[in-house]
Design a protein around this motif. Structure first.
Motif, PDB file in Angstrom:
ATOM      1  N   THR A  85       0.857  -1.183   0.000  1.00 46.84           N
ATOM      2  CA  THR A  85       0.000   0.000   0.000  1.00 46.84           C
ATOM      3  C   THR A  85       0.892   1.231   0.000  1.00 46.84           C
ATOM      4  OG1 THR A  85      -0.087   0.247   2.408  1.00 46.84           O
ATOM      5  CG2 THR A  85      -1.686  -1.286   1.407  1.00 46.84           C
ATOM      6  N   PRO A  86       0.342   2.403  -0.207  1.00 44.96           N
ATOM      7  CA  PRO A  86       1.158   3.625  -0.122  1.00 44.96           C
ATOM      8  C   PRO A  86       1.826   3.802   1.244  1.00 44.96           C
ATOM      9  CG  PRO A  86      -0.925   4.099  -1.190  1.00 44.96           C
ATOM     10  CD  PRO A  86      -1.018   2.688  -0.681  1.00 44.96           C
ATOM     11  N   GLN A  87       1.236   3.201   2.288  1.00 37.58           N
ATOM     12  CA  GLN A  87       1.812   3.297   3.630  1.00 37.58           C
ATOM     13  C   GLN A  87       2.821   2.183   3.908  1.00 37.58           C
ATOM     14  OE1 GLN A  87      -1.680   3.258   3.157  1.00 37.58           O
ATOM     15  NE2 GLN A  87      -1.695   5.486   3.083  1.00 37.58           N
ATOM     16  N   GLY A  88       3.032   1.278   2.981  1.00 38.85           N
ATOM     17  CA  GLY A  88       3.950   0.159   3.177  1.00 38.85           C
ATOM     18  C   GLY A  88       3.220  -1.165   3.028  1.00 38.85           C
ATOM     19  N   ILE A  89       3.818  -2.219   3.532  1.00 38.54           N
ATOM     20  CA  ILE A  89       3.226  -3.554   3.410  1.00 38.54           C
ATOM     21  C   ILE A  89       2.156  -3.737   4.483  1.00 38.54           C
ATOM     22  CG2 ILE A  89       3.657  -6.032   3.597  1.00 38.54           C
ATOM     23  CD1 ILE A  89       6.436  -5.526   2.462  1.00 38.54           C
ATOM     24  N   LYS A  90       0.971  -4.105   4.046  1.00 30.84           N
ATOM     25  CA  LYS A  90      -0.135  -4.381   4.964  1.00 30.84           C
ATOM     26  C   LYS A  90      -0.335  -5.892   4.996  1.00 30.84           C
ATOM     27  CE  LYS A  90      -5.021  -3.845   5.733  1.00 30.84           C
ATOM     28  NZ  LYS A  90      -6.278  -3.847   5.047  1.00 30.84           N
ATOM     29  N   LYS A  91      -0.338  -6.457   6.204  1.00 34.32           N
ATOM     30  CA  LYS A  91      -0.543  -7.892   6.355  1.00 34.32           C
ATOM     31  C   LYS A  91      -1.946  -8.144   6.876  1.00 34.32           C
ATOM     32  CE  LYS A  91       4.301  -8.901   7.160  1.00 34.32           C
ATOM     33  NZ  LYS A  91       5.278  -9.594   7.975  1.00 34.32           N
TER      34      LYS A  91
END
Length: 136
Positions: A85-91
């Protein structure tokens, strides 16, 4: 309400190999070779997925038995999904439930609702507080 469920995990001197004791049961935890472990056991995440899947299946069986529903074997496939995501990796976790026997749409809807009441999944969803301390 007090619940005295405990587990003791000891990381050995051998890379990431850990030994766990739960009541009278033992398990090993390790990392795969490509993460620096020796692949002697499941990873902590694999145990988490197993704990949720086990809890969901048991919760569903208990409910179905009270209702007199024969579901046959209950299979819960758990997986971890990663999304950039734009905020980084979402798990996130994906839970796929299936039954050996046919269920009606009404039963399916109720069973999905009951699956969400599994105590282990609720702990994860509700971000259970963890009190950490170092003892001497």
């Amino acid at each position: 309400m007090s619940n005295n469920t405990t587990a003791t995990v000891t990381l050995t001197q051998k890379n990431y190999l850990a030994e766990a004791k739960m009541r009278n049961h033992f398990a090993v935890i390790d990392e795969p070779l490509d993460f620096g472990g020796d692949d002697n056991g499941p990873t902590p995440v694999e145990y988490l997925l197993t704990a949720i899947g086990g809890c969901v299946s048991i919760t569903l069986r208990m409910y179905a038995q009270r209702k007199g529903w024969n579901l046959g074997k209950i299979t819960v496939n758990m997986s971890q999904k990663e999304q950039l995501t734009p905020q980084g990796i979402k798990k996130s976790l994906v839970e796929e439930i299936s039954f050996e026997k046919e269920v009606t749409e009404e039963q399916r809807a109720k069973l999905l609702e009951i699956a969400g009441k599994c105590p282990v999944a609720k702990m994860v969803k509700e971000a259970t507080e963890i009190e950490s301390k170092i003892t001497i």
